[in-house]
Design an enzyme around this catalytic site. Structure first.
Site, PDB file in Angstrom:
ATOM      1  N   ASP A  11       0.564  -0.998  -0.192  1.00 48.89           N
ATOM      2  CA  ASP A  11       0.105   0.132   0.365  1.00 48.89           C
ATOM      3  C   ASP A  11       1.136   1.543  -0.243  1.00 48.89           C
ATOM      4  OD1 ASP A  11      -2.516  -1.393   0.239  1.00 48.89           O
ATOM      5  OD2 ASP A  11      -2.640  -0.953   2.453  1.00 48.89           O
ATOM      6  N   ASP A 130     -13.740  -5.130  -1.726  1.00 49.47           N
ATOM      7  CA  ASP A 130     -13.641  -5.435   0.103  1.00 49.47           C
ATOM      8  C   ASP A 130     -14.636  -5.926   0.584  1.00 49.47           C
ATOM      9  OD1 ASP A 130     -11.218  -4.717  -0.239  1.00 49.47           O
ATOM     10  OD2 ASP A 130     -11.647  -2.062  -0.438  1.00 49.47           O
TER      11      ASP A 130
END
Lengths: 255, 209
Positions: A11, A130
């Site tokens: 990330d 997600d």
């Protein structure tokens, strides 16, 4: 024999790799390309770079980083974050990415999956999804977007099926409840989706021990397991994970 | 100089960057004329058979490859570039291909619905024959694949590497004289992929075979 893949997720925020717990409290860890290079040499099979603030800052993905990654890394890598259109996908692929991950955009505008698959082939199109447990939905899991902030009125399995029909060539399934907690992957939804779509499923969110990977790659039916905290904190090298997976009888590539 | 044939199908960045990383002077050739003087040719590919062959013909790469074959110039074919060497492909109905290596390109088909197509990921390649490009690469080494169609070569003598997916054996590497062709992507296959590319750059094709 097709091998199970170990994927390392980076990330990226302000050009540094960052890691949070349940999508919060991020700390900076280092230069993404340098870290990626080391992971690729120590046995990672694939890498994912998420530009996690691109969407929120309404700017395109950092193409300079993508280019630098492509010049230095000779294993497949996916990029995501800040992709707003097929043209953004094209720019990321031309900069050297192998695949582009679409998440919130695909929920808002599902046709982008079909457009991407038509333009570049479905192998370039990864659906990032997600999910969060919610018993009100048929599969018991609900899709959430915008980095976990926005719950959608969308069932996880239904969305996975629809996305594959449209053109997703792979699904990276991230369970928010377990992300960064290191207590194991969300097995139920991973297995349910993996058994019901024709494309590979990458399990994401929750790896803390090699046994978690072993479980999701066998019982969970995942084609690949994604890790972040486990390797970013230096608790494990990719090579150590591979050795232990092999010892569990899981076919993996030794670097 | 290495010419990477750009026939409009797919992304050639990673092939070019991998060759450059090895110190090669690799350029994208948009037509046969600009590729004609290259010492070596890379025939890459991502995309479908019909659009690939159309792009190859429009740029006269079919002629270029035939000339390279006759001249003994080293040619590395990757993925769709490999598949186009065969006589024809079942993709997009039926597509007549280059016919350098006898055989047909067929679609993977499995009775088990849990088997994923495309065949995507790292898989092992067993050597079926010795070859200069295998130098330093053990049989059983894993390479990165992404494909839904496979080469069904007519002559076992053209198959130098094979791979098993969900119980199906297929030819993952073909070679004929100065042509070497891989279904996998060496430019995405880590250290051993780079080793194979290096072997290609160093390959001196001998007249005996």
């Amino acid at each position: 024999m097709l091998l199970k893949r170990l994927i390392v997720c980076l990330d990226v925020r302000n050009k540094k790799v960052t890691k949070g717990v349940r999508f919060r409290d991020n700390i900076d860890l280092g230069d993404p390309v340098e870290m990626a290079k080391n992971y690729s040499l120590s046995g990672a099979d694939e890498l994912v770079f998420y530009d996690i603030t691109a969407s929120a800052e309404n700017r395109p993905i950092d193409l300079e980083m993508v280019r630098r990654a492509a010049e230095n890394i000779f294993i497949p890598f996916t990029v995501g974050g800040g992709i707003r259109s097929v043209e953004d996908m094209r720019a990321a692929l031309l900069a050297g990415a192998d695949k582009v991950s679409l998440n919130s955009l695909a929920v808002r505008r599902p046709e982008v999956l079909a457009e991407g698959a038509r333009a570049f082939g479905r192998q370039c199109v990864v659906l990032g999804m997600d999910v969060r447990k919610n018993p009100d939905f048929p599969s018991q899991y609900q899709v959430v977007t915008c980095g976990g902030r926005h719950p959608e009125n969308l069932d996880a399995l239904e969305w996975a099926r629809q996305a594959v029909e449209l053109g997703a060539g792979e699904i990276c399934l991230n369970a928010i409840d377990t992300d960064g907690v290191c207590a194991g992957y969300e097995m139920t939804i991973t297995r349910l989706i993996a058994q019901n779509v024709s494309v590979p499923v990458i399990a994401s969110g929750g790896a803390g021990e090699v046994s978690h990977l072993a479980d999701v790659l066998t019982t969970g039916k995942a084609s690949a397991a994604l890790v972040a905290s486990m390797v970013h904190t230096n608790r494990f090298t990719c090579a150590e994970i591979k050795v232990q997976l092999a010892a569990c009888g899981i076919p993996v590539r030794m670097a | 100089m290495i010419a990477i044939l750009d026939y409009g199908a797919g992304n050639l960045t990673s092939v070019q960057l991998a060759l450059s990383h090895l110190g090669a002077d690799a350029f994208l050739a948009a037509d046969a004329t600009s590729a004609a003087n290259a010492d070596r040719i890379v025939f890459p590919g991502v995309g479908s058979a019909a659009s690939g062959m159309a792009g190859v013909k429009a740029r006269h790469f079919d002629r270029l490859l035939a000339d390279a074959f006759e001249a003994g110039k080293p040619v590395l074919c990757v993925c769709l570039g490999m598949q186009m060497l065969l006589d024809s492909s079942e993709e997009d109905g039926f597509v007549a291909s280059l016919g350098v290596i006898p055989g047909v390109v067929r679609k993977f088909s499995f009775a088990d619905p849990e088997v994923k197509v495309p065949h995507m990921g790292w898989n092992t390649v067993e050597h079926d024959a010795k070859h200069p490009l295998w130098r330093g690469i053990p049989s059983g080494t894993a390479f990165y694949f992404v494909h839904s169609y496979f080469a069904d070569a007519s002559n076992a003598s053209d198959v130098v590497g094979s791979t098993e997916y969900a119980g199906k054996q297929f030819a993952s590497v073909l070679a004929k004289r100065n042509f070497f062709a891989t279904q996998f992507h060496p430019e995405r296959s880590g250290v051993f992929g780079m080793k194979l590319l290096k072997n290609f750059l160093d390959w001196e094709v001998s007249s005996c075979c």
